[in-house]
Design an enzyme around this catalytic site. Structure first.
Site, PDB file in Angstrom:
ATOM      1  N   ASP A   1       0.792  -1.233   0.000  1.00 34.24           N
ATOM      2  CA  ASP A   1       0.000   0.000   0.000  1.00 34.24           C
ATOM      3  C   ASP A   1       0.829   1.290   0.000  1.00 34.24           C
ATOM      4  O   ASP A   1       0.418   2.301   0.548  1.00 34.24           O
ATOM      5  CB  ASP A   1      -0.916  -0.004   1.234  1.00 34.24           C
ATOM      6  CG  ASP A   1      -0.143  -0.301   2.519  1.00 34.24           C
ATOM      7  OD1 ASP A   1       1.083  -0.075   2.536  1.00 34.24           O
ATOM      8  OD2 ASP A   1      -0.770  -0.751   3.501  1.00 34.24           O
TER       9      ASP A   1
ATOM     10  N   ARG B   1       3.534   6.767  10.533  1.00 28.70           N
ATOM     11  CA  ARG B   1       3.275   8.207  10.397  1.00 28.70           C
ATOM     12  C   ARG B   1       2.217   8.694  11.402  1.00 28.70           C
ATOM     13  O   ARG B   1       2.383   9.731  12.028  1.00 28.70           O
ATOM     14  CB  ARG B   1       2.755   8.456   8.964  1.00 28.70           C
ATOM     15  CG  ARG B   1       2.653   9.885   8.528  1.00 28.70           C
ATOM     16  CD  ARG B   1       2.009   9.915   7.145  1.00 28.70           C
ATOM     17  NE  ARG B   1       2.809   9.188   6.173  1.00 28.70           N
ATOM     18  CZ  ARG B   1       3.756   9.750   5.418  1.00 28.70           C
ATOM     19  NH1 ARG B   1       3.978  11.028   5.484  1.00 28.70           N
ATOM     20  NH2 ARG B   1       4.444   9.027   4.556  1.00 28.70           N
TER      21      ARG B   1
ATOM     22  N   HIS C   1      13.795   3.197  13.890  1.00 29.75           N
ATOM     23  CA  HIS C   1      13.700   3.599  12.477  1.00 29.75           C
ATOM     24  C   HIS C   1      14.509   4.882  12.264  1.00 29.75           C
ATOM     25  O   HIS C   1      14.518   5.755  13.134  1.00 29.75           O
ATOM     26  CB  HIS C   1      12.216   3.825  12.147  1.00 29.75           C
ATOM     27  CG  HIS C   1      11.911   3.880  10.694  1.00 29.75           C
ATOM     28  ND1 HIS C   1      12.081   5.022   9.952  1.00 29.75           N
ATOM     29  CD2 HIS C   1      11.454   2.939   9.836  1.00 29.75           C
ATOM     30  CE1 HIS C   1      11.729   4.776   8.696  1.00 29.75           C
ATOM     31  NE2 HIS C   1      11.346   3.516   8.596  1.00 29.75           N
TER      32      HIS C   1
ATOM     33  N   GLU D   1      -2.016   5.147   3.132  1.00 29.46           N
ATOM     34  CA  GLU D   1      -1.964   3.753   2.668  1.00 29.46           C
ATOM     35  C   GLU D   1      -3.344   3.215   2.251  1.00 29.46           C
ATOM     36  O   GLU D   1      -3.456   2.466   1.281  1.00 29.46           O
ATOM     37  CB  GLU D   1      -1.357   2.841   3.744  1.00 29.46           C
ATOM     38  CG  GLU D   1       0.143   3.030   3.951  1.00 29.46           C
ATOM     39  CD  GLU D   1       0.471   4.147   4.916  1.00 29.46           C
ATOM     40  OE1 GLU D   1      -0.467   4.865   5.370  1.00 29.46           O
ATOM     41  OE2 GLU D   1       1.659   4.341   5.229  1.00 29.46           O
TER      42      GLU D   1
ATOM     43  N   HIS E   1       6.944   3.251  14.338  1.00 25.61           N
ATOM     44  CA  HIS E   1       7.394   4.305  13.427  1.00 25.61           C
ATOM     45  C   HIS E   1       6.344   4.674  12.387  1.00 25.61           C
ATOM     46  O   HIS E   1       6.651   5.249  11.358  1.00 25.61           O
ATOM     47  CB  HIS E   1       8.705   3.909  12.742  1.00 25.61           C
ATOM     48  CG  HIS E   1       8.681   2.549  12.098  1.00 25.61           C
ATOM     49  ND1 HIS E   1       9.272   1.454  12.658  1.00 25.61           N
ATOM     50  CD2 HIS E   1       8.120   2.130  10.947  1.00 25.61           C
ATOM     51  CE1 HIS E   1       9.082   0.403  11.878  1.00 25.61           C
ATOM     52  NE2 HIS E   1       8.385   0.792  10.835  1.00 25.61           N
TER      53      HIS E   1
ATOM     54  N   GLU F   1      -0.830  -9.089  -1.573  1.00 26.14           N
ATOM     55  CA  GLU F   1      -1.448  -8.564  -0.336  1.00 26.14           C
ATOM     56  C   GLU F   1      -2.587  -7.598  -0.682  1.00 26.14           C
ATOM     57  O   GLU F   1      -2.688  -6.482  -0.166  1.00 26.14           O
ATOM     58  CB  GLU F   1      -0.422  -7.872   0.567  1.00 26.14           C
ATOM     59  CG  GLU F   1      -0.865  -7.767   2.022  1.00 26.14           C
ATOM     60  CD  GLU F   1       0.161  -7.082   2.897  1.00 26.14           C
ATOM     61  OE1 GLU F   1       0.287  -5.852   2.850  1.00 26.14           O
ATOM     62  OE2 GLU F   1       0.852  -7.790   3.654  1.00 26.14           O
TER      63      GLU F   1
HETATM   64  N1  UDP Z   1      11.646  -5.441  10.344  1.00 24.04           N
HETATM   65  C1  UDP Z   1      13.013  -5.638  10.167  1.00 24.04           C
HETATM   66  N2  UDP Z   1      13.877  -4.955  11.005  1.00 24.04           N
HETATM   67  C2  UDP Z   1      13.451  -4.091  11.956  1.00 24.04           C
HETATM   68  C3  UDP Z   1      12.052  -3.892  12.116  1.00 24.04           C
HETATM   69  C4  UDP Z   1      11.188  -4.581  11.292  1.00 24.04           C
HETATM   70  O1  UDP Z   1      13.444  -6.403   9.302  1.00 24.04           O
HETATM   71  O2  UDP Z   1      14.283  -3.507  12.650  1.00 24.04           O
HETATM   72  C5  UDP Z   1      10.730  -6.152   9.442  1.00 24.04           C
HETATM   73  C6  UDP Z   1       9.583  -6.860  10.101  1.00 24.04           C
HETATM   74  O3  UDP Z   1       9.922  -8.197  10.394  1.00 24.04           O
HETATM   75  C7  UDP Z   1       8.476  -6.776   9.059  1.00 24.04           C
HETATM   76  C8  UDP Z   1       8.794  -5.509   8.310  1.00 24.04           C
HETATM   77  O4  UDP Z   1      10.129  -5.171   8.616  1.00 24.04           O
HETATM   78  O5  UDP Z   1       8.519  -7.847   8.142  1.00 24.04           O
HETATM   79  C9  UDP Z   1       7.863  -4.424   8.755  1.00 24.04           C
HETATM   80  O6  UDP Z   1       8.268  -3.211   8.274  1.00 24.04           O
HETATM   81  P1  UDP Z   1       7.545  -1.863   8.732  1.00 24.04           P
HETATM   82  O7  UDP Z   1       7.109  -1.976  10.141  1.00 24.04           O
HETATM   83  O8  UDP Z   1       8.490  -0.780   8.358  1.00 24.04           O
HETATM   84  O9  UDP Z   1       6.328  -1.745   7.736  1.00 24.04           O
HETATM   85  P2  UDP Z   1       4.830  -2.284   7.787  1.00 24.04           P
HETATM   86  O10 UDP Z   1       4.883  -3.756   7.998  1.00 24.04           O
HETATM   87  O11 UDP Z   1       4.135  -1.556   8.884  1.00 24.04           O
HETATM   88  O12 UDP Z   1       4.277  -1.939   6.441  1.00 24.04           O
END
Ligand code: UDP
Length: 402
Positions: free
Chosen positions: A107, A243, A274, A143, A241, A129
């Site tokens: 997204d 927004r 982050h 998103e 992290h 997804e």
């Molecule tokens: N993740 C990672 N290292 C970190 C934090 C998260 O590899 O330090 C991985 C986590 O396992 C997941 C993905 O990053 O698969 C999530 O990313 P994020 O939270 O940025 O995005 P969202 O999932 O909310 O779209």
């Protein structure tokens, strides 16, 4: 970076895979791998560069071959400018390469621009997804809009769950264009943990000591923390992290972590921070220098999987973590007021707790002091797939191009 496209000897179909952010790299890596192992298609991986610094280690971890890099990242970029730059650069690439299909995930601006560029060039687009919805265009912002619009331009909707399929049908997507595949993040998680399991003991050392993003203040702690995290001390893992949580909500989350770290001194609280300055400044100011709180640079995926595995529970506003943690039997307290992943909440493995300090402290306390409640959450099950999603996606595309 410009590497010659990987060539499957007898393949006739070229499929472009557009990757923008960390979760897209993690969730599309298994799809790239499935296509690469096929005999009928060649994957062409395009990085938009939306989150370059977080993606580079993933490219290495998954052994992804990158064919084109759009380098769209600019300081203080607006949503409009980043979307416009991806759209224009992708359009040039579509003209040059003329792929038979394009795949995007999730997204972000990259999937929105990827689906739109493909639509304008009449190239079929596959959305991995597909169908996640909160029903509120303002949350998560932007998103929810990105994924609603992407669905309008998609040919193949790869929904992770039945509920996602139902959401798409409610928006008049024909059922014949929807495949429930499971979420490819479970494929990535399994792939990653199986690789970690086969590494030698020395290769399993926690590898963030050389991370380029590491703060000098963190460096001195690293050695001691490496030992400590390999010990039996219980661990609470934190990521925040989004927004929507910038500003006051993030301060309230950090305040809760401070109170919990004071109350549970025998636990370690580990927070991969982050790099976004809006996150970093708040977290470093409020949490740095406390005895049982460890702030670390974003963890490479294999390391993050190991931290999830080792943790007792996870506090997170991440989408991917809400999907991965149930597969590892780890309760997640979701630091948001809504979620587009209600399956895990309904099943009981995740709980929405929002960002109020007292509520977070109460919920963690309840879980850590009541083994029955903890076990119920930890053993509630895993609703996001069996690790075969990428193969199902490859099979659908193979059938189409046969
Ligand atoms: N993740 C990672 N290292 C970190 C934090 C998260 O590899 O330090 C991985 C986590 O396992 C997941 C993905 O990053 O698969 C999530 O990313 P994020 O939270 O940025 O995005 P969202 O999932 O909310 O779209």
């Amino acid at each position: 970076m410009m590497i010659a496209p990987h060539a499957n000897k007898d393949a006739t179909v070229s499929i472009m895979i557009v990757i923008g952010t960390r979760p897209e790299a993690i969730k599309l890596a298994p799809v790239v791998q499935s296509i690469k192992s096929s005999s009928w298609a060649n994957p062409c991986v395009v990085l938009t560069g939306q989150h370059s610094d977080l993606i580079d280690p993933l490219i290495e971890s998954f052994g992804l071959e990158v064919h084109h890099h759009l380098h769209v990242m600019q300081p203080r970029q607006s949503l409009a400018s980043v979307t416009a730059r991806i759209l224009e650069k992708l359009d040039h690439l579509l003209i040059e390469l003329n792929p038979q299909a394009v795949i995007g995930q999730g997204d972000t601006a990259s999937v929105l621009a990827g689906s739109m560029a493909s639509f304008f060039r009449k190239i079929p687009f596959a959305h991995v997804e597909a169908g996640l919805r909160t029903g509120d265009l303002s949350a998560p912002f932007p998103e929810e809009l990105n994924r609603v619009l992407t669905s309008k331009m998609t040919t193949w909707h790869f929904a992770p769950t039945e509920m996602a399929k139902t959401n798409l049908i409610a928006e008049s997507v024909p059922p014949s264009k929807i495949w429930v595949t499971g979420n490819t993040v479970i494929d990535a998680l399994k792939l990653c943990l199986s690789r970690v399991g086969t590494q030698s003991a020395s290769a399993q050392r926690l590898p963030w000591a050389d991370h380029k993003d590491r703060d000098v203040t963190l460096a001195a702690q690293d050695q001691a923390w490496q030992e400590r995290l390999l010990s039996e001390r219980p661990l609470v893992l934190i990521t925040a992290h989004r927004r929507e949580n910038f500003g006051e909500p993030l301060r309230a989350i950090c305040q809760a972590v401070v109170q919990l770290a004071d109350r549970y001194k025998e636990h370690d609280f580990v927070y991969p921070v982050h790099p976004n300055p809006q996150v970093r400044e708040v977290v470093m100011t409020m949490l740095n220098g406390r005895a049982n709180i460890y702030l670390m640079p974003p963890a490479d995926y294999p390391l993050f999987c190991r931290l999830m595995e080792k943790s007792r529970l996870i506090l997170s506003d991440s989408g991917g973590v809400q999907e991965e943690a149930p597969a590892l039997g780890k309760p997640v307290l979701v630091l948001r007021d809504e979620t587009e992943r209600p399956e895990a909440v309904t099943l009981g493995c995740n709980r929405l707790v929002g960002t109020n300090t007292q509520r977070i402290v109460d919920e963690v306390t309840r879980l850590l002091s009541d083994p029955k409640q903890y076990e119920a959450m930890a053993n509630a099950g895993s609703p996001y797939g069996d690790g075969q999603a990428a193969q199902r996606i490859e099979a659908v595309l193979r059938e189409h191009f046969r």
